[in-house]
Design a protein around this motif. Sequence first.
Motif, PDB file in Angstrom:
ATOM      1  N   GLN A   1       0.838  -1.184   0.000  1.00 27.29           N
ATOM      2  CA  GLN A   1       0.000   0.000   0.000  1.00 27.29           C
ATOM      3  C   GLN A   1       0.878   1.240   0.000  1.00 27.29           C
ATOM      4  N   VAL A   2       0.389   2.257  -0.643  1.00 22.29           N
ATOM      5  CA  VAL A   2       1.089   3.530  -0.654  1.00 22.29           C
ATOM      6  C   VAL A   2       0.071   4.605  -0.318  1.00 22.29           C
ATOM      7  N   GLN A   3       0.508   5.585   0.433  1.00 21.16           N
ATOM      8  CA  GLN A   3      -0.346   6.714   0.776  1.00 21.16           C
ATOM      9  C   GLN A   3       0.164   7.956   0.053  1.00 21.16           C
ATOM     10  N   LEU A   4      -0.766   8.728  -0.461  1.00 24.65           N
ATOM     11  CA  LEU A   4      -0.439   9.946  -1.194  1.00 24.65           C
ATOM     12  C   LEU A   4      -1.045  11.149  -0.486  1.00 24.65           C
ATOM     13  N   VAL A   5      -0.283  12.226  -0.443  1.00 22.58           N
ATOM     14  CA  VAL A   5      -0.785  13.466   0.140  1.00 22.58           C
ATOM     15  C   VAL A   5      -0.403  14.617  -0.769  1.00 22.58           C
ATOM     16  N   GLU A   6      -1.398  15.396  -1.166  1.00 17.47           N
ATOM     17  CA  GLU A   6      -1.148  16.586  -1.968  1.00 17.47           C
ATOM     18  C   GLU A   6      -1.023  17.805  -1.056  1.00 17.47           C
ATOM     19  N   SER A   7      -0.284  18.779  -1.520  1.00 18.03           N
ATOM     20  CA  SER A   7      -0.180  20.055  -0.816  1.00 18.03           C
ATOM     21  C   SER A   7       0.126  21.141  -1.831  1.00 18.03           C
ATOM     22  N   GLY A   8      -0.012  22.378  -1.399  1.00 18.09           N
ATOM     23  CA  GLY A   8       0.351  23.502  -2.250  1.00 18.09           C
ATOM     24  C   GLY A   8      -0.816  24.241  -2.867  1.00 18.09           C
ATOM     25  N   GLY A   9      -2.027  23.749  -2.629  1.00 19.73           N
ATOM     26  CA  GLY A   9      -3.179  24.452  -3.171  1.00 19.73           C
ATOM     27  C   GLY A   9      -3.438  25.738  -2.416  1.00 19.73           C
ATOM     28  N   GLY A  10      -4.389  26.509  -2.934  1.00 23.86           N
ATOM     29  CA  GLY A  10      -4.743  27.762  -2.276  1.00 23.86           C
ATOM     30  C   GLY A  10      -5.480  28.689  -3.209  1.00 23.86           C
ATOM     31  N   LEU A  11      -5.575  29.933  -2.780  1.00 26.66           N
ATOM     32  CA  LEU A  11      -6.236  30.970  -3.563  1.00 26.66           C
ATOM     33  C   LEU A  11      -5.177  31.798  -4.286  1.00 26.66           C
ATOM     34  N   VAL A  12      -5.354  31.980  -5.576  1.00 34.41           N
ATOM     35  CA  VAL A  12      -4.396  32.744  -6.369  1.00 34.41           C
ATOM     36  C   VAL A  12      -5.165  33.588  -7.373  1.00 34.41           C
ATOM     37  N   GLN A  13      -4.607  34.725  -7.721  1.00 32.55           N
ATOM     38  CA  GLN A  13      -5.244  35.593  -8.704  1.00 32.55           C
ATOM     39  C   GLN A  13      -5.002  35.074 -10.118  1.00 32.55           C
ATOM     40  N   PRO A  14      -5.885  35.406 -11.037  1.00 34.26           N
ATOM     41  CA  PRO A  14      -5.640  35.022 -12.434  1.00 34.26           C
ATOM     42  C   PRO A  14      -4.283  35.504 -12.917  1.00 34.26           C
ATOM     43  N   GLY A  15      -3.585  34.629 -13.619  1.00 31.09           N
ATOM     44  CA  GLY A  15      -2.237  34.924 -14.079  1.00 31.09           C
ATOM     45  C   GLY A  15      -1.157  34.502 -13.116  1.00 31.09           C
ATOM     46  N   GLY A  16      -1.549  34.101 -11.922  1.00 27.24           N
ATOM     47  CA  GLY A  16      -0.582  33.689 -10.917  1.00 27.24           C
ATOM     48  C   GLY A  16      -0.137  32.247 -11.082  1.00 27.24           C
ATOM     49  N   SER A  17       0.665  31.808 -10.138  1.00 25.69           N
ATOM     50  CA  SER A  17       1.252  30.466 -10.186  1.00 25.69           C
ATOM     51  C   SER A  17       1.090  29.748  -8.857  1.00 25.69           C
ATOM     52  N   LEU A  18       1.058  28.455  -8.944  1.00 20.21           N
ATOM     53  CA  LEU A  18       1.082  27.590  -7.765  1.00 20.21           C
ATOM     54  C   LEU A  18       1.914  26.363  -8.098  1.00 20.21           C
ATOM     55  N   ARG A  19       2.535  25.802  -7.082  1.00 18.69           N
ATOM     56  CA  ARG A  19       3.210  24.521  -7.257  1.00 18.69           C
ATOM     57  C   ARG A  19       2.589  23.515  -6.308  1.00 18.69           C
ATOM     58  N   LEU A  20       1.986  22.500  -6.872  1.00 16.63           N
ATOM     59  CA  LEU A  20       1.411  21.429  -6.082  1.00 16.63           C
ATOM     60  C   LEU A  20       2.440  20.325  -5.873  1.00 16.63           C
ATOM     61  N   SER A  21       2.371  19.704  -4.711  1.00 13.76           N
ATOM     62  CA  SER A  21       3.258  18.589  -4.398  1.00 13.76           C
ATOM     63  C   SER A  21       2.433  17.340  -4.119  1.00 13.76           C
ATOM     64  N   CYS A  22       2.972  16.214  -4.505  1.00 16.96           N
ATOM     65  CA  CYS A  22       2.366  14.916  -4.215  1.00 16.96           C
ATOM     66  C   CYS A  22       3.434  14.061  -3.560  1.00 16.96           C
ATOM     67  N   ALA A  23       3.250  13.782  -2.284  1.00 15.11           N
ATOM     68  CA  ALA A  23       4.233  13.009  -1.535  1.00 15.11           C
ATOM     69  C   ALA A  23       3.692  11.614  -1.250  1.00 15.11           C
ATOM     70  N   ALA A  24       4.498  10.613  -1.550  1.00 15.82           N
ATOM     71  CA  ALA A  24       4.108   9.221  -1.336  1.00 15.82           C
ATOM     72  C   ALA A  24       4.839   8.645  -0.137  1.00 15.82           C
ATOM     73  N   SER A  25       4.142   7.815   0.613  1.00 12.07           N
ATOM     74  CA  SER A  25       4.759   7.116   1.731  1.00 12.07           C
ATOM     75  C   SER A  25       4.204   5.696   1.778  1.00 12.07           C
ATOM     76  N   GLY A  26       4.868   4.851   2.561  1.00 14.35           N
ATOM     77  CA  GLY A  26       4.448   3.461   2.639  1.00 14.35           C
ATOM     78  C   GLY A  26       5.313   2.589   1.753  1.00 14.35           C
ATOM     79  N   ARG A  27       4.692   1.823   0.884  1.00 16.02           N
ATOM     80  CA  ARG A  27       5.386   0.884   0.020  1.00 16.02           C
ATOM     81  C   ARG A  27       5.990   1.632  -1.174  1.00 16.02           C
ATOM     82  N   THR A  28       7.114   2.282  -0.944  1.00 13.23           N
ATOM     83  CA  THR A  28       7.684   3.154  -1.969  1.00 13.23           C
ATOM     84  C   THR A  28       9.020   2.668  -2.494  1.00 13.23           C
ATOM     85  N   PHE A  29       9.254   1.359  -2.460  1.00 16.44           N
ATOM     86  CA  PHE A  29      10.528   0.855  -2.971  1.00 16.44           C
ATOM     87  C   PHE A  29      10.442   0.443  -4.425  1.00 16.44           C
TER      88      PHE A  29
END
Length: 127
Positions: free
Chosen positions: A1-29
């Motif tokens: 099993q692997v667990q995924l967690v996203e982060s980096g979302g939020g409120l941004v104005q049009p034309g702006g930027s965001l970087r989302l992250s997806c971090a995996a844990s658990g069975r990650t070999f």
Amino acid sequence: QVQLVESGGGLVQPGGSLRLSCAASGRTFEPYRVGWFRQAPGKEREFVSGISSDGRRLFYGDSGKGRFTISSVNTLNTLVYLQMNLLKPDDTAVYYCAATLSRSLADIRNDLAYDYWGPGTQVTVSS
């Protein structure tokens, strides 16, 4: 099993930027194929971007081409980023990352082809 967690979302104005992250844990070999999807209220879940398990192939949905960039920090794809630039109000949605051990690339855009999902992170583009 692997667990995924996203982060980096939020409120941004049009034309702006965001970087989302997806971090995996658990069975990650073992390397995972990772995809980003999004779902806006009242709409179906939509493929945004994907990266092959070896990190060599990158895929984008029509909505993010030229504006979004997917990347991975390691060969196992345990931390995958989605850089989103020139954001538009239409990009407002909950963004999910998903993973599978499948090596196939034929169904990388198909959300049914993924086995593991994160809880999602909200992205709101508004002035």
